[in-house]
Write a protein that holds these residues in place. Structure first.
Motif, PDB file in Angstrom:
ATOM      1  N   GLY A 432       0.827  -1.199   0.000  1.00 30.74           N
ATOM      2  CA  GLY A 432       0.000   0.000   0.000  1.00 30.74           C
ATOM      3  C   GLY A 432       0.861   1.248   0.000  1.00 30.74           C
ATOM      4  N   ASP A 433       0.247   2.378  -0.278  1.00 28.55           N
ATOM      5  CA  ASP A 433       0.959   3.658  -0.401  1.00 28.55           C
ATOM      6  C   ASP A 433       0.765   4.455   0.885  1.00 28.55           C
ATOM      7  N   PHE A 434       1.601   4.192   1.903  1.00 28.60           N
ATOM      8  CA  PHE A 434       1.373   4.798   3.206  1.00 28.60           C
ATOM      9  C   PHE A 434       1.666   6.294   3.212  1.00 28.60           C
ATOM     10  N   ASP A 435       2.520   6.776   2.286  1.00 33.22           N
ATOM     11  CA  ASP A 435       2.869   8.193   2.265  1.00 33.22           C
ATOM     12  C   ASP A 435       2.208   8.952   1.111  1.00 33.22           C
ATOM     13  N   ASN A 436       1.268   8.308   0.428  1.00 30.98           N
ATOM     14  CA  ASN A 436       0.471   8.952  -0.623  1.00 30.98           C
ATOM     15  C   ASN A 436       1.331   9.643  -1.685  1.00 30.98           C
ATOM     16  N   ASP A 437       2.409   8.978  -2.114  1.00 34.01           N
ATOM     17  CA  ASP A 437       3.280   9.597  -3.112  1.00 34.01           C
ATOM     18  C   ASP A 437       3.201   8.906  -4.470  1.00 34.01           C
ATOM     19  N   GLY A 438       2.258   7.971  -4.623  1.00 34.29           N
ATOM     20  CA  GLY A 438       2.031   7.406  -5.938  1.00 34.29           C
ATOM     21  C   GLY A 438       2.779   6.139  -6.261  1.00 34.29           C
ATOM     22  N   ASP A 439       3.242   5.412  -5.254  1.00 32.80           N
ATOM     23  CA  ASP A 439       3.855   4.111  -5.497  1.00 32.80           C
ATOM     24  C   ASP A 439       3.436   3.157  -4.390  1.00 32.80           C
ATOM     25  N   LEU A 440       3.869   1.915  -4.488  1.00 30.00           N
ATOM     26  CA  LEU A 440       3.494   0.902  -3.515  1.00 30.00           C
ATOM     27  C   LEU A 440       4.628   0.639  -2.532  1.00 30.00           C
ATOM     28  N   ASP A 441       4.365   0.874  -1.252  1.00 28.42           N
ATOM     29  CA  ASP A 441       5.279   0.546  -0.170  1.00 28.42           C
ATOM     30  C   ASP A 441       4.920  -0.841   0.368  1.00 28.42           C
ATOM     31  N   ILE A 442       5.766  -1.384   1.245  1.00 31.01           N
ATOM     32  CA  ILE A 442       5.574  -2.756   1.710  1.00 31.01           C
ATOM     33  C   ILE A 442       5.708  -2.821   3.235  1.00 31.01           C
ATOM     34  N   LEU A 443       4.736  -3.449   3.880  1.00 31.06           N
ATOM     35  CA  LEU A 443       4.752  -3.726   5.315  1.00 31.06           C
ATOM     36  C   LEU A 443       4.975  -5.219   5.506  1.00 31.06           C
ATOM     37  N   ILE A 444       5.921  -5.603   6.373  1.00 18.75           N
ATOM     38  CA  ILE A 444       6.294  -7.002   6.540  1.00 18.75           C
ATOM     39  C   ILE A 444       6.286  -7.376   8.020  1.00 18.75           C
ATOM     40  N   VAL A 445       5.698  -8.511   8.352  1.00 21.44           N
ATOM     41  CA  VAL A 445       5.738  -9.055   9.711  1.00 21.44           C
ATOM     42  C   VAL A 445       7.011  -9.871   9.880  1.00 21.44           C
ATOM     43  N   ASN A 446       7.773  -9.563  10.933  1.00 14.40           N
ATOM     44  CA  ASN A 446       8.963 -10.335  11.297  1.00 14.40           C
ATOM     45  C   ASN A 446       8.751 -10.923  12.684  1.00 14.40           C
ATOM     46  N   LEU A 447       8.951 -12.220  12.829  1.00 14.17           N
ATOM     47  CA  LEU A 447       8.719 -12.863  14.119  1.00 14.17           C
ATOM     48  C   LEU A 447       9.804 -12.485  15.117  1.00 14.17           C
ATOM     49  N   ASN A 448       9.350 -12.109  16.328  1.00 16.74           N
ATOM     50  CA  ASN A 448      10.214 -11.719  17.446  1.00 16.74           C
ATOM     51  C   ASN A 448      11.114 -10.533  17.118  1.00 16.74           C
ATOM     52  N   GLU A 449      10.628  -9.669  16.241  1.00 23.07           N
ATOM     53  CA  GLU A 449      11.241  -8.393  15.893  1.00 23.07           C
ATOM     54  C   GLU A 449      10.104  -7.403  15.604  1.00 23.07           C
ATOM     55  N   PRO A 450      10.404  -6.121  15.530  1.00 20.94           N
ATOM     56  CA  PRO A 450       9.418  -5.193  14.997  1.00 20.94           C
ATOM     57  C   PRO A 450       9.148  -5.509  13.523  1.00 20.94           C
ATOM     58  N   PRO A 451       8.029  -5.039  12.989  1.00 13.29           N
ATOM     59  CA  PRO A 451       7.786  -5.222  11.560  1.00 13.29           C
ATOM     60  C   PRO A 451       8.767  -4.403  10.736  1.00 13.29           C
ATOM     61  N   SER A 452       8.789  -4.632   9.439  1.00 15.74           N
ATOM     62  CA  SER A 452       9.583  -3.807   8.514  1.00 15.74           C
ATOM     63  C   SER A 452       8.629  -2.977   7.669  1.00 15.74           C
ATOM     64  N   LEU A 453       8.915  -1.692   7.570  1.00  5.45           N
ATOM     65  CA  LEU A 453       8.182  -0.812   6.668  1.00  5.45           C
ATOM     66  C   LEU A 453       9.163  -0.360   5.596  1.00  5.45           C
TER      67      LEU A 453
END
Length: 558
Positions: A432-453
C-alpha cells in the motif's frame, strides 16, 4: 511437512534494464517499535510457535491515509508484558502513533490472519482476526475505536479451532459481506508430540517440531451475512464443510472463471490447495485438482503458505502466485480462461529460487511501468537446522522478480536496494501507499522483531493511477469489484480482495502503473455485475468512484 525437492533452473544473464524502484527500511523512523512476539526465539517445540501471522494496511478513520495493523502471538512461557496486536495511526508525515489501547484492539493470544471489510455497510472498515482459539470480529465504531462483537454477530462458535485464513466475500451478491474462514489443523498442546518423537517430527534427520502431517485437518467455514449485523453458519449447506482433508492457510476470493461470481482459493500446507467454484445458488464445488492449482507441475503435494492474485501477463484473466516450503519453488499458475490453469513457474523464470520457506507475496507493479512484478517474503521454521546445514538459515532475504513482459521474470538481487537483502524471519506482508506519493510501499511481519516498513522511492518518472471504490447497491467496501485500466490496446486487470499475501490485507485503493502514459480509461465491474466506465482519466492521481454515480471527491488525499 510436504518435502517436494524442486530442481533449480540455471540463472540466465540479467537483462541489464534499469529498475525504477528502490526500497528503504524506514521502520524506526516511522515509529513501529513493538516486537511481534511469536513463540520461542532460538527454539520452537510446537507448530503453534512457527506459523506466524499477518498484517494490514487500512484507513480505519477515513482520513485518506493508510494506517497499519500488525498481529502478534505469544510465547508458551514468559510472554513479555504488553504483548498484543498493534494498531498504528498514520500521522501524515511519515510517522505513526501506537493507538492500540485507546482503539480497543489490545488483545493477547495466538493471532494468525486478518481480513478487512465493512460488514455492516456503515462506511467504516471492520476487522476480523483469526486465532488458535476463538476468532474475533471487531466492529469499527467510526470514532477511532473498535468493539468486539463476535458473540452478538453469531461468530463465537462452539469449537476451539485454529483459524488461519479469512476473507470477506459477497458470495451471493446481495450487497452484504459474508465471511469465509480456513482452519489449519486441530492442535491440543497437552497432547502434542515433542520434537523427534514421531516420523512427522524430523527434517533432514534432525529432530524438529511435529506437523502439520500427523495432526487432524482443519474444517473450513462459511458464514452468510444476514444484513442485520449478524451471521449464520452455512458451512454445511454451501458444501464448504465437505472438504475435510486440507491444512488451510491464506484464503483469497476472486472471480477466476469470469462469470461475475466470486470463487475462493485457499493455499494449503502439505495437502492439495483448494479452489471453491461458485455455483451461483449459495453453494460451492471444490475443483482445485481438475483446474490445475492443487499440486505442483509434476503432481506433488506442496507446503503452500501464501498466495497473491493478479494478471501478470495482461491478458485480462486473474492468475495465482502461491508460495511454498523450502527446497521447492513458488508456483505461478497462469489462467488460460474460465479458471483453467497451467503451471507457468519455469517458463516464467521463477524456477531459479528454492532456497527459502516463502510466505507473504504480491503481484504488484513496484516501478509503475505497467507490468506487475512479484514480491515474496521468506523465513525458516526450523531454528535447529542452520546449526547443521548452512543452506537452511533461520533468517533470510526478500525476493523480487521484475516483470520483463511476455510472461517472463528475472530475479533482482541488488537493484532494488539493500532492504530487499536484509535477512529476517518474515511471514505476512501487505502492499500500500502509506505516504500517498504514488507508489506501492511494503509492510512485513517479522517474528520476534518489529515489523519492517519498506518505503518505495520510484525514480523512473513513470505515471500511475489509484482507484478507490465506494459501493452503494453493492457492499460498501466494493470487495469483489473488478477494475480494468486501459492504455491504448494494453489492459491491466485487478480485483478488490479482503485477504492476500499470507494472512494479510492490502490497501483497498487499487494501484496501476501507467509507464509513460498520461491518461487512461477506467472500467469498473461492480460486485453485482454492472459495469461503469470513465474515459480519458488523467494520470498521477487517486480517483474515487461511487457506484452508480461516478467520480466523487477524495477523502484526505494530499
Amino acid at each position: 511437512m510436504a518435502t517436494r525437492k524442486a530442481t533449480v533452473q540455471p540463472r540466465g544473464k540479467l537483462s541489464g534494464l534499469p529498475f525504477g524502484a528502490r526500497f528503504q527500511d524506514v521502520t524506526a523512523r516511522a515509529g513501529l517499535r513493538r516486537v511481534t512476539v511469536y513463540g520461542g526465539v532460538d527454539r520452537k517445540d510446537y507448530i503453534i510457535e512457527v506459523t506466524g501471522c499477518g498484517c494490514a494496511f487500512l484507513d480505519y478513520d477515513n482520513d485518506g491515509w493508510l494506517d497499519i495493523f500488525v498481529l502478534s502471538g505469544v510465547r508458551l512461557s514468559d510472554t513479555p508484558e504488553g504483548t498484543s496486536n498493534r494498531l498504528y495511526k498514520n500521522n501524515r508525515d511519515g510517522t505513526f502513533t501506537d493507538v492500540t489501547k485507546e482503539s480497543g484492539l489490545l488483545k493477547t493470544g495466538w493471532a494468525c490472519g486478518v481480513c478487512v471489510g465493512d460488514y455492516n455497510n456503515d462506511g467504516f472498515e471492520d476487522l476480523f482476526v483469526t486465532y488458535w482459539g476463538h476468532n474475533v470480529l471487531y466492529r469499527n465504531n467510526g470514532d477511532g475505536t473498535f468493539s468486539d462483537v463476535t458473540p452478538s454477530a453469531g461468530l463465537a462458535g462452539s469449537t476451539h479451532r485454529w483459524g488461519s485464513g479469512c476473507t470477506f466475500v459477497d458470495y451471493n451478491r446481495d450487497g452484504h459481506l459474508d465471511l469465509f474462514v480456513s482452519n489449519y489443523l486441530e492442535f491440543d498442546l497437552e497432547k502434542a508430540p515433542k520434537p523427534g518423537q514421531t516420523a512427522n517430527c524430523e527434517y533432514s534427520s534432525t529432530p524438529v517440531f511435529c506437523g502439520p502431517r500427523g495432526y487432524p485437518h482443519g474444517q473450513h467455514c462459511l458464514y452468510r451475512n444476514n444484513g442485520d449485523g449478524t451471521f449464520i453458519d452455512v458451512s454445511a449447506v454451501s458444501g464448504v464443510a465437505a472438504v475435510r482433508t486440507s491444512y488451510g492457510f491464506t484464503a483469497i476470493a476472486a472471480d477466476f472463471d469470469d462469470d461475475g461470481w466470486p470463487d475462493i482459493f485457499v493455499a494449503c500446507d502439505s495437502t492439495p490447495s483448494l479452489l471453491f467454484m461458485n455455483n451461483h445458488d449459495g453453494t460451492f464445488r471444490e475443483e482445485g485438482a481438475i483446474r490445475g492449482v492443487a499440486f505442483s507441475e509434476d503432481g506433488q503435494e506442496q507446503g503452500g503458505m501464501g498466495a497473491a492474485v493478479g494478471d501478470y501477463d495482461l491478458d485480462g484473466r486473474l492468475d495465482i502466485l502461491k508460495t511454498n516450503f523450502m527446497d521447492d519453488t513458488s508456483n505461478l499458475y497462469h489462467n488460460l480462461g474460465k479458471a483453467t490453469f497451467e503451471d507457468a513457474t519455469r517458463r516464467a523464470g521463477l524456477g531459479v529460487e528454492n532456497r527459502f520457506v516463502s510466505w507473504g507475496a504480491g503481484i504488484v507493479d513496484l516501478d509503475n511501468n505497467g507490468l506487475p512484478d512479484l514480491f515474496i517474503v521468506t523465513g525458516n521454521v526450523y531454528a535447529e537446522l542452520e546449526k547443521h546445514f548452512a543452506k537452511y538459515p533461520l533468517r533470510s532475504q526478500r525476493l523480487l522478480f521484475r516483470n520483463l513482459g511476455k510472461g517472463r521474470f528475472e530475479e533482482l538481487l541488488e537493484e532494488a536496494g539493500p532492504a530487499i537483502a536484509d535477512p529476517h524471519v518474515s511471514r505476512g506482508c501487505a502492499f500500500g501507499d502509506f505516504d500517498n506519493d504514488g507508489d506501492l510501499d511494503i509492510l512485513i511481519v517479522n517474528l520476534n522483531e518489529p515489523p519492517s516498513l519498506l518505503r518505495n522511492d520510484v525514480t523512473s518518472g513513470n505515471h500511475w493511477l489509484k482507484v478507490k471504490l465506494v459501493g452503494t447497491k453493492s457492499n460498501r467496501s466494493a470487495i469483489g469489484a473488478r477494475v480494468v485500466v486501459k492504455v491504448g490496446e494494453v489492459t491491466q486487470t485487478q480485483e478488490l480482495s479482503s485477504q492476500s499475501s499470507f494472512l494479510s490485507c492490502n490497501d483497498f485503493r487499487l494501484h496501476f502503473g501507467l509507464g509513460s502514459a498520461i491518461k487512461a480509461e477506467i472500467q469498473v465491474r461492480w460486485p453485482n455485475g454492472i459495469w461503469q466506465t470513465l474515459a480519458e482519466v488523467p494520470a498521477d492521481r487517486l480517483v474515487t468512484i461511487k457506484e452508480g454515480i461516478g467520480v466523487v471527491p477524495n477523502a484526505g488525499w494530499k
